[in-house]
Every structure is written in C-alpha cells, then in structure tokens.
Design a protein around this motif. Sequence first.
Motif, PDB file in Angstrom:
ATOM      1  N   TYR A 103       0.761  -1.181  -0.013  1.00 19.55           N
ATOM      2  CA  TYR A 103      -0.107   0.095   0.141  1.00 19.55           C
ATOM      3  C   TYR A 103       0.953   1.155   0.073  1.00 19.55           C
ATOM      4  N   THR A 104       2.015   1.163   0.723  1.00 21.49           N
ATOM      5  CA  THR A 104       2.961   2.552   0.848  1.00 21.49           C
ATOM      6  C   THR A 104       4.022   2.732  -0.183  1.00 21.49           C
ATOM      7  N   ALA A 105       4.369   1.411  -0.783  1.00 17.98           N
ATOM      8  CA  ALA A 105       5.412   1.236  -1.887  1.00 17.98           C
ATOM      9  C   ALA A 105       5.167   2.310  -3.070  1.00 17.98           C
ATOM     10  N   PRO A 106       3.791   1.927  -3.710  1.00 20.34           N
ATOM     11  CA  PRO A 106       3.488   3.012  -4.707  1.00 20.34           C
ATOM     12  C   PRO A 106       3.541   4.495  -4.290  1.00 20.34           C
ATOM     13  N   LYS A 107       3.216   4.713  -3.150  1.00 17.31           N
ATOM     14  CA  LYS A 107       3.210   6.197  -2.483  1.00 17.31           C
ATOM     15  C   LYS A 107       4.807   6.741  -2.806  1.00 17.31           C
ATOM     16  N   PHE A 108       5.673   5.922  -2.317  1.00 15.75           N
ATOM     17  CA  PHE A 108       7.069   6.142  -2.503  1.00 15.75           C
ATOM     18  C   PHE A 108       7.529   6.551  -3.800  1.00 15.75           C
ATOM     19  N   TYR A 109       7.183   5.505  -4.448  1.00 15.19           N
ATOM     20  CA  TYR A 109       7.560   5.411  -6.023  1.00 15.19           C
ATOM     21  C   TYR A 109       7.109   6.611  -6.833  1.00 15.19           C
ATOM     22  N   LEU A 110       5.720   6.723  -6.469  1.00 12.46           N
ATOM     23  CA  LEU A 110       5.256   8.115  -7.328  1.00 12.46           C
ATOM     24  C   LEU A 110       5.950   9.390  -7.040  1.00 12.46           C
ATOM     25  N   ALA A 111       6.217   9.779  -5.648  1.00  5.93           N
ATOM     26  CA  ALA A 111       6.720  10.642  -5.346  1.00  5.93           C
ATOM     27  C   ALA A 111       8.237  11.097  -5.843  1.00  5.93           C
ATOM     28  N   SER A 112       8.701   9.830  -5.958  1.00  7.84           N
ATOM     29  CA  SER A 112      10.202   9.837  -6.285  1.00  7.84           C
ATOM     30  C   SER A 112      10.354  10.057  -8.022  1.00  7.84           C
ATOM     31  N   LEU A 113       9.105   9.292  -8.579  1.00  2.00           N
ATOM     32  CA  LEU A 113       8.953   9.852  -9.907  1.00  2.00           C
ATOM     33  C   LEU A 113       8.731  11.031 -10.319  1.00  2.00           C
ATOM     34  N   TYR A 114       7.876  11.795  -9.531  1.00  2.00           N
ATOM     35  CA  TYR A 114       7.606  13.286  -9.730  1.00  2.00           C
ATOM     36  C   TYR A 114       8.867  14.121  -9.428  1.00  2.00           C
ATOM     37  N   TRP A 115       9.793  13.476  -8.649  1.00  2.00           N
ATOM     38  CA  TRP A 115      11.033  14.157  -8.440  1.00  2.00           C
ATOM     39  C   TRP A 115      11.844  14.213  -9.547  1.00  2.00           C
ATOM     40  N   HIS A 116      11.993  13.022  -9.977  1.00  2.00           N
ATOM     41  CA  HIS A 116      12.729  12.991 -11.405  1.00  2.00           C
ATOM     42  C   HIS A 116      12.065  13.723 -12.426  1.00  2.00           C
ATOM     43  N   PHE A 117      10.892  13.791 -12.634  1.00  2.00           N
ATOM     44  CA  PHE A 117      10.167  14.666 -13.727  1.00  2.00           C
ATOM     45  C   PHE A 117      10.650  15.955 -13.505  1.00  2.00           C
ATOM     46  N   ILE A 118      10.709  16.551 -12.139  1.00  2.00           N
ATOM     47  CA  ILE A 118      11.171  18.016 -12.033  1.00  2.00           C
ATOM     48  C   ILE A 118      12.625  17.894 -12.405  1.00  2.00           C
ATOM     49  N   ASP A 119      13.493  17.238 -12.194  1.00  2.00           N
ATOM     50  CA  ASP A 119      14.699  17.344 -12.779  1.00  2.00           C
ATOM     51  C   ASP A 119      15.043  17.542 -14.055  1.00  2.00           C
ATOM     52  N   VAL A 120      14.254  16.744 -14.669  1.00  2.00           N
ATOM     53  CA  VAL A 120      14.352  16.655 -16.221  1.00  2.00           C
ATOM     54  C   VAL A 120      14.095  18.174 -16.798  1.00  2.00           C
ATOM     55  N   VAL A 121      12.699  18.509 -16.045  1.00  2.00           N
ATOM     56  CA  VAL A 121      12.425  19.814 -16.537  1.00  2.00           C
ATOM     57  C   VAL A 121      13.564  20.846 -16.341  1.00  2.00           C
ATOM     58  N   VAL A 141      16.685  20.454 -16.645  1.00  2.00           N
ATOM     59  CA  VAL A 141      17.746  20.328 -17.626  1.00  2.00           C
ATOM     60  C   VAL A 141      17.416  21.068 -18.738  1.00  2.00           C
ATOM     61  N   PHE A 142      15.965  20.974 -18.971  1.00  2.00           N
ATOM     62  CA  PHE A 142      15.559  21.943 -20.155  1.00  2.00           C
ATOM     63  C   PHE A 142      15.617  23.498 -20.020  1.00  2.00           C
ATOM     64  N   ILE A 143      15.313  23.718 -18.580  1.00  2.00           N
ATOM     65  CA  ILE A 143      15.351  25.344 -18.192  1.00  2.00           C
ATOM     66  C   ILE A 143      16.812  25.703 -18.422  1.00  2.00           C
ATOM     67  N   PHE A 144      17.715  24.827 -17.792  1.00  2.00           N
ATOM     68  CA  PHE A 144      18.989  25.124 -17.726  1.00  2.00           C
ATOM     69  C   PHE A 144      19.610  25.396 -19.234  1.00  2.00           C
ATOM     70  N   THR A 145      19.368  24.464 -20.195  1.00  2.00           N
ATOM     71  CA  THR A 145      19.455  24.668 -21.547  1.00  2.00           C
ATOM     72  C   THR A 145      19.050  26.037 -22.117  1.00  2.00           C
ATOM     73  N   VAL A 146      17.559  25.731 -22.016  1.00  2.00           N
ATOM     74  CA  VAL A 146      16.957  26.642 -22.865  1.00  2.00           C
ATOM     75  C   VAL A 146      17.068  28.143 -22.343  1.00  2.00           C
ATOM     76  N   VAL A 147      16.913  28.400 -21.180  1.00  3.36           N
ATOM     77  CA  VAL A 147      16.539  29.660 -20.459  1.00  3.36           C
ATOM     78  C   VAL A 147      18.227  30.097 -20.240  1.00  3.36           C
ATOM     79  N   TYR A 148      18.977  29.301 -19.562  1.00  2.00           N
ATOM     80  CA  TYR A 148      20.379  30.039 -19.059  1.00  2.00           C
ATOM     81  C   TYR A 148      21.372  29.798 -20.193  1.00  2.00           C
ATOM     82  N   LEU A 149      21.646  28.619 -20.857  1.00  2.00           N
ATOM     83  CA  LEU A 149      22.672  28.577 -21.825  1.00  2.00           C
ATOM     84  C   LEU A 149      22.373  29.373 -22.929  1.00  2.00           C
ATOM     85  N   MET A 150      21.069  29.203 -23.534  1.00  2.00           N
ATOM     86  CA  MET A 150      20.748  29.861 -24.724  1.00  2.00           C
ATOM     87  C   MET A 150      20.731  31.328 -24.575  1.00  2.00           C
TER      88      MET A 150
END
Lengths: 624, 361, 209
Positions: free
Chosen positions: C176-194, C196-205
């Motif tokens: 019951y609790t495992a999916p909760k941890f998993y999803l929170a961490s998945l969300y965290w990954h997503f934030i990181d991926v976004v 990376v794009f901000i770093f590239t598009v906004v700052y580097l460019m």
Amino acid sequence: MSTIAQKRGFASTVWDYLTTVDHKKIAILYLIAGGFFFLLGGIEAMLIRIQLAVPNNDFVSAGFFNELLTMHGTTMIFLAAMPLLLGFMNAIMPLQIGARDVAFPFINALGFWLFFFGGLFLNLSWFLGGAPDAGWTSYASLSLASEGHGIDFYALGLQISGFGTLMGGINFLVTIINMRAPGMTYMRMPLFTWTTFVASALILFAFPPLTVSIFMLMFDRLFGANFFNVAAGGNTIIWEHFFWIFGHPEVYILILPAFGIFSEIFSTFSRKRLFGYSSMVFATVLIGFLGFMVWAHHMFTVGLGPVANAIFAVATMAIAVPTGIKIFNWLLTMWGGSIQFTVPMIYAVAFIPSFVAGGVTGIMQGAAPADYQYHDTYFIVAHFHYVIVGGVVLALLAGTHFYWPKMFGTMLSEKIGKFTFFFFFVGFHLTFFIQHFLGLMGMPRRVWTFLPGQGLDTGNLVSSIGAAFMFVGIVSLLVNIVITSVKNEKVGNDPWGDGRTLEWAIASPPPFYNFKQLPLVRGLDPYWLEKMEGKQTLTPAEPIGDIHMPNGSFVPFVISLGLFIAAFGAMYQIDDKAWAIPVLIGGLVITFGAMAYRSIKDDHGFHIHKEDLIDENDDKGVKA
Amino acid sequence: MKDRLTKWRLLSVFAVLTLVLSGCGEPFLSALTPAGEVAQIQYDLMILSTVIMIAVIIAVTVIFVIAITRFRRKKGEENKIPKQVEGSHLLEIIWTVIPIILLLILAVPTVTATFHLADVKEMDKKPNKDGVRDALVVNVRASLYWWEFEYPDYKVITSQDLVVPTDQKVYFNLIASDVKHSFWIPAAGGKLDTNTDNVNKFWLTFDSQKSEEAGNLFYGKCAELCGPSHALMDFKVETKSQDDFKQWLNAMQTAKEVTPTDTAAAEGQKIFEQSCLSCHAVSPQDARPEQARLAPNLATFGERARIAGVLEHNEEELKNWIRDPEKYKPGNKMTNTYKQLNEQELDQLAAYLMSLKVEDK
Amino acid sequence: MEAEEKYTPQTWPESPERATLEGKNKFLGFWLFLGGETVLFASLFATYIALKDKVPSPEHALAKDLYELPLVFVMTMLLLTSSLTSVYAMYHMKNFNFKKMQLWLLITVILGLGFLGCEIYEFNHYYHEYNHTFTSSAFSSAFYTLVGFHGAHVIFGLSWLVLVMVRNAKRGLNLYTAPKFYLASLYWHFIDVVWVFIFTVVYLMGMVG
C-alpha cells in the motif's frame, strides 16, 4: 430512482450523492449538472435570437448581448456538451469493458466537483457585476481591455473546471488500459469505449495549453504580468495559438464520443455488427492525431503568411478522409440490416445528413483563400452549429433516450421522444441552414444588431423562428423526463431487445458492483454472441468471490470548494479589498489541507462478501 | 418517420425559396457578388469546393436513402437476424482513395490562390524621387469604433470613407490601435485582421463595372469582436475611376482649411475649436503621429456617406449623434469628452461640420 | 494480494509499486499525468522563447545581462544529485530496506531545499539588482512564470516527499505504501528533467544571446 429516494429520506440521498465515488452515480450528477447548464445556455441562445430577429432591435443592450454570446458559447462547450458526454462515459464505458469501477473512483468524484464548482463560479458572474464579454475565445487584446470582473470569472472558472476535466481524462485512460475484463482485447472494445479512449487522450494533451494560456491571462489581468501587453513587449497572437491548440482538439473531444454513441445505436438497431470495425477504430485514432495538426485554420486571417496558411489548409482537408470513412461505414452498417426506427435510431439516421452538411462546409473553409470570406461571419456560425448541434447534441439526445433505461431502469416515452425529435430537428435546420447565406451575404458573427437595407432581414427572422422550434423540442424532452420518472415502469436487462455489448447483460440500473462475476469476453459484441448461442447471461471468467469496493468520500467536494473560495480571493485582491488575500489563502489551505488529509489517512475500501452476493441473487439492482 | 421526412423536405424547400427571394444579397455587401479579382478568386474557389462537396453529398444521399428505405424492419420480420458482415477491404479502399483525389483537386487551386493573394512585393519596391511608389498603398488603422485611412505616399489622411481607384491593385497596411479588429469589404474580397502587434499586408481590386452596379459605394465591416459596438463599426468604400481618383488625391493634398461663409457655420467653427479640435483634425494633411490622432479626421465630413459609419448623412442625425453618441454606438470613446451643447450650438456645429469638404461639388 | 500484508525481503515482490491493481493504476495514471505536465511545460517554454528579450524600453535588462552561470551551475548540480539520491532510495525500496530508503529520501529533500534556497536568492537578486520584476516586461513575466512554475513544482515535490516519509515512518513498507514512495520519487525525477531543459533553453541559450 425517485421511489428509492423517498424510502431513504431526502437528506441521506443528498449526502449519498455528495460523497459518492460510484461511477454510475457520478454519471447522474454529470447529467443533472450538465443538463442544467445546457438549459442555461439554451436560454442565452434564445435571447440572442430574439435580439437578432429584426434589424435595429434593442431587446437587449449591446454590452449585455456580448455577455450573452460569450456565456452561450462557453457554457455550451465547457459546461454542457463536455460534462454530458463525460456523464455517458461514466455511466456506460466501465460497463462496456466489464469493469466493476473506474481506476480512480476518488479522482472521478473530484473531477465532477471541480467541474461543478468551476461552472458555478463562472455563472455567478451574472450576479456579481457582469459576465465575461469577449467571446468564448476571449482573444487577448479585447479580454485585457474588458472592464469589470467578467473575464476574471471566465479565467478562474474555466481553470477550475479544466482541472476537473483533465482528471476525468486520465481516469478514463487508465480505466480502459488496466481494467478490461478477461478477453476484452483492444480490438474487441465497443466503439463508444474506443472513442472515450481517444477523446480522453485528447483531453490529456489539449487541456494543458489552455491551462497555460488561462494562467497567462489571469496573471496579466490580476497580477500585472505583461504576456499580452504589446506596449511592454507582449504578444497577443500567443493567446490565439494556445487557445486553438486546445480549441481544435476540443472539437474532437466532443465529436468523437458522439460518433461512439451513434456507432452503438446504428449497430444495435440495424441488428448488425458495425461495418468495418477496424477501419472505424483506425479512423477514430487518426482523427484524434490529426486534430492536433490543424489549429491554425482558425487563424487564416491573422496574417501568419501564405506558407503557414497553405500547410494548414491542406492538413485540414486531410481530416475529411477519416471522417468520410466513418460516414460510409455507418451507412454500410445499416445496409442489409433490419432497421428499427426507435427514437435513438431516428436521431442517428438524422445525424448523417446533418453532420455531412457540417462536414462539407468544414472542408470548404479548409480552402484558406475562400475562408478569408467565411471567417468570422455567420457562415462559420452555421458551420460549427451544424457540427456541434447536428453531431454532438443529436448524439446527446439520442444517448439520453438510448441509455436512459440502463441508467434509471425505466424507458423514456417513445411518443414524446418523436415529438421532441421533430421540433428539435426541424428547428435546427431552420435556424442554421440559412445562416450560411447570411454570412456569405456579408453578416459578421457576434454582431449585436444589424441595420436594415442590407438584405439580411428575412434570413435572420427565419433563423429566429427555427430557434423557437428547438426550444419547444427541448421543453418536450423535459416533460418526457418528468412523466417517465413519475410513472417509473421498471424494465429488464435488455429493454431494447437488441443490445450487443456487456452493459445490456446486467440489470437496469446495474448493482453498485456492476458484475457479480467478471465476464469472459469471447469476441466483439460479447452479449450478442451469447444470445446467438441461446444463452441469456454472460460466461463468467471467475467464481463468485469477495468484491473489493472503494469507500465514499466527502473530500472531493471539500477540495473543489476550497478552490472555489480561493478564486474569489484571487479575483477581488486587485480591488484592494482587505478580505481578499485572506480568502485566497484560506481557500488554498482548505484545498491542500483536504488533499493532505486524503493522503495521510488510510483508506482501503471495503469488501462485499461472497455470501451476501449469493443472497442478493434475486433482487440485485434494487440495493443500488 | 416517412411523413416526417417529407415534412422536413417541404420545410427545406421553403427555406431555399426564401433564399431565392432574397437573392444573393446586396451587390454592395455580398461576397456572392464579387466585385474584384480577389473576391472573384475566392468566389471561384467557393464554387469549386461546393461542386465537389455536392458530388459527395449526392453519393451519401443515394446510399442513405436506399439503406433506410430498403432495410427497415417490416411486419413479420421481428425475429429476423441479418447476416453479420465484418466489412469490406475493397469498399474501405474506395472511400479512402476517392476523397483523397477530390481533396487534391481542391488543394491545388487553394495553395496557388493562397500565395497569389499574399503577394505584396510591389509594396516594397523603391519609391521615385517624390517618395511615391508605383503601387497605391493605404495604411488602415482600426480603433474603437472607427477607421482611419492614410495614403502615406501622398501624405493625406481620411477616415470612415475609404476612397479607392477602380481596376488597379490597392495595397493595404493594416494595424489596430487599441484592440484587435478585422478589415473586411465582402464584395471586394476576404478579410484580414488588424492586429495590435504587427502590420498585416494584402491587396484588393475593385472592378469598375461591378462598382457601378453597386453604386460606387461598397460596405466595409469590422469582423472581429471588439466591444459593445462591434456590430456598428462599419465603413464605406467609395470607388472612383483612376483619373477621378488622382484628382481627389490632388484636392486632398492641396486642401486649405475651410473658412465658413455663413455666420452659423462660423460660430460652429468656434465651438469646434473649443470642444472638438483636441481630438478631431479638419485638415487632410495631418502630420501628427498616429498616437495623437485620437478621433476620425473630419476634413471630408461634408462628403461622407454616413455619420459615425451607421447613421443617415443629414444634419438632424448629426445633431442626434453629438447630443448622445452613447445611444448610437455604446461604448464609444467620444461620449462625455466634451461639454454639453445647447440646441443653437448644435445647429451651428452641424452647419460647420457639413461644410467640411475638399472637393467642390 | 492484501495491500497491508507483512513482507520479508524474501517475499517482497520484484516491482512492489505495481504489484496491486491500485498500484498499477496509480503507476500508469501518474505517467499519463506527467505526459500532460510535459505539454504544460512545453507551452511555457514556447511562451518564453517567443517573449525572450521582449522589453518595453532599452533600459530594461535582457537575458544576457541577467544570468550568472556559476550560480545556475550549482543549482543544476544540486538537483541532478538529488535525482541520483532518489534513485538510491528507490533501490532500497525495491530491496525492502525501509531505513536506508528513508535516509536517502531525506538527503534528496535536503538537496532540494538547497536548490530552492539558491532559486530564491536568484530571484531576489534579479529583483533588486536589475529591477527585473514579474510586472516589468513581457520577458520578465515569461521568465518568472516558467522558472517559477518549476519552482512551485519543487516546493510541491518536497512537501510530498516529506509527507509520505512522515506518514509512513511507523507503517514501513508494504504494497500500500510502496506506490506512494515510488510516485513521489517519479515526480521528483520529472522535476529534474524539466530543470535540465530550463538550464539549456533559458540559461545556456540566454548566455549566448
């Protein structure tokens, strides 16, 4: 339904519906709320047509007229057509795939309440200083210039209800992917389920651009941002792009489920399996895909340049191909069948010429240079009403008659149904056919009035008379519903006699757990297959066992209520009202607090025990 | 069902009849009476697409009618189970390929016309030593709820009534000064939006013979919702032969300020200078920047076809308009920007305004 | 399979986040939700690109005047490292090691807070040094909306991680609790991926002009 309600007491029924997570009850909530907004939008339409019946009329004032036309469009699209379709999806789709519930019952309820509070918020604008008045498209320069809070109601109301729709979409996608009964492969799914699937995918990808653009509008109006403020470097065309990147798929979000409903009806009342099932599925997916590639055909006159216009013109024409495939497959479904003209079937048959008329004018508009003439005239008004009324609304009316016995256990009167059809259908063509010509003769859309001596008088009068016919039709439908509910003559599992899909194999209305035993699906139209083998019930895929069901919850209501409250705070803080910021924060605390509560508390649902299921053998359905 | 269908057909016949009675609309307004090359191209495209679509409609109708009449469930067939047909590959291919061919037939002229109508290269050609281009260019500026027409090469400005020569391409630069509008002369060609962000360019022509049939006066409309009086944001297009047009331009360029001859008009001029001049110019050679041009240029007011775009052109309506503009164009920007005038002042002002002309007629 | 059944490392299933129907639904539903979020951020990126350096007057700061790569580089490192630590946490979750999972999640949260601190400093800096405020230009509105939306996601992600850590501190791991941890961490990954794009598009460019 009414007798049960009386037995259980009114208050407990209300509480039951406020906390329900049962997809069938949520469907009824969608039907009631969507129906209510449909009537509101209809009244707005009637006022519009009265104003335009004669030239130089001053039945309503110019400013009020713009509010009417804006709210008519917004209400009909966001608060009537879409919720009503979501209602049918909720009621029928889980049954069609042989599921006991949707994947996320809680989120399903949350989706409804968000839609409801968003719609309520939007409509409260009538009483709180004026409704939005920049058209349902709310193009940025005008929507920024618009005074008062009308546009703020639009932005916040649609934002809230949009979240609800998005959740509904995700829920249906997961339900269809994960919850199909054993043997229900993708290519055995009924077409209504398929169209629900594709429409949900469209919702998932089309609503975020709307969310973003509404956020930008909100920030510009309420928090001093400059996205659309040209003087500060902003750009108003961005709004148009985002709005139509959402807006065009939105059209398919509406029409695809309508196609689904008609597909079921054609095949049921022709007593024939759907002709060309796999190409129908293919066409549905293709339409959904192409729907994202054509948004700029709403912007041919914006000045995007000939290259963009030419590309989008050709892409637009391409959509006609899969749509044509569908039309011909429906015709061939009837061909060689045994057609019974029940009320749903009459609607379905009438839908074909109406929708073809709307479709061909769509292709005509795809020819970009010709569209420079059509654009923003009554020709466009005629076109999209032919598509939306001739397609979506006819499907909603047909679906109401077709699925009413499944949802409520009693049949709507066929006699009154035919009366409704007659007035609505005749009125529809009378209202909108002539508008094509009004547009070509030089009448722009969204005009509060028109001057005499421009050759537009007769056409407008005819159009207004037609609107009155439609109104009579809808009133008779209401009468039908009241009479039917009072009589409440119960019907069996398969009241039409020719049901083909799983929903017709179980009681009307179904018990709250839907299927006592999950069915084993052995082909397309599983119930029909069983009937052809002389059986009356489905082949079970499992022995009778305990059924796990979710608990009801009041939290979805509270989460939505919090956002509703917060929206008032967000809106009035620009007026420097002292209470506004606390209200904004308070509302958000309610919402996030309720979410945290939901997250922290364990909720494992409950089980219906095997023994109870066996006892219920004889009177299933009554308990629901 | 059957008698319903007949009834419906009767009604549609009725609807079509009404249409025939009302014709194709008025020649000065209707897109169905094209009065120039652009409108003609668009009209031809409409006809081509309509013909193709009618072919499709006929095919659908034939199958439709046969299907719903031949295969109805008749008495005694209550238990008939029709053959469950899966589909037909051949048919699917047919109704995929034929529409594609039809659409290709439509796509080719569509793309050609799109590029042709967007061809404004002439506008960018170098002007001669007087700063005049070969192409006639008009700058159109849309504001709540009026139109300004500037002839940049000739440095003259007029409002509300666009004046154009016949049988030659007229190029337009379009922009809006407050909210988005859309510039549309249905009889001469499709519309193009006037954005707040950027200048849009296109061209139109006005056929001399068709113009004559329309009384040398076309109706123009705003086609984009812009506020309460969107419906009333009309303008007029006066067509002149090329020679007459040159004369008119000349008159505009050389026009002197009108000095009223009669006393009433002279009094009116004083009132105008006190109450109106801060927004309205009376000289066609208004050199101020467009931000300063807050209201329609009135240099040709006495020669206009309408007052405020919608009212009959006479002194009575003019006085009505000045008395209460809000009544005739709700939400306009003129209301309450000037002091209340009494009846005598109104008469004088109207006399003055009606005397504002650039051509001696 | 009972959701709250007790497990040992031996009986703990291969993919505990997807072992129950509820878990499977959540897993798929959340991926779809992230699909929608991707479109949302894509729209914000498109807006930012369209409005980049669109300012009312020449005095207003442009992208190349504002951004300072060292700070943004530190922020990127913090967030990328936090992504790695949340992978460790999920690795321990799959091995049924609750304590180590909680520990790595805690490290993730601390790194995320560090990122958030830098971002607040950054915004504050632009505000005071360059008068680059939310309302000063179309460019600034688009910048703060894009980066701010990401920042709001970071805040929400951190709150979510903390919430699941606290609520399950006593409950431990089960289906019951495992999916909760998993999803929170998945969300965290997503934030990181976004990011990376901000770093590239906004700052580097933004730096290259």
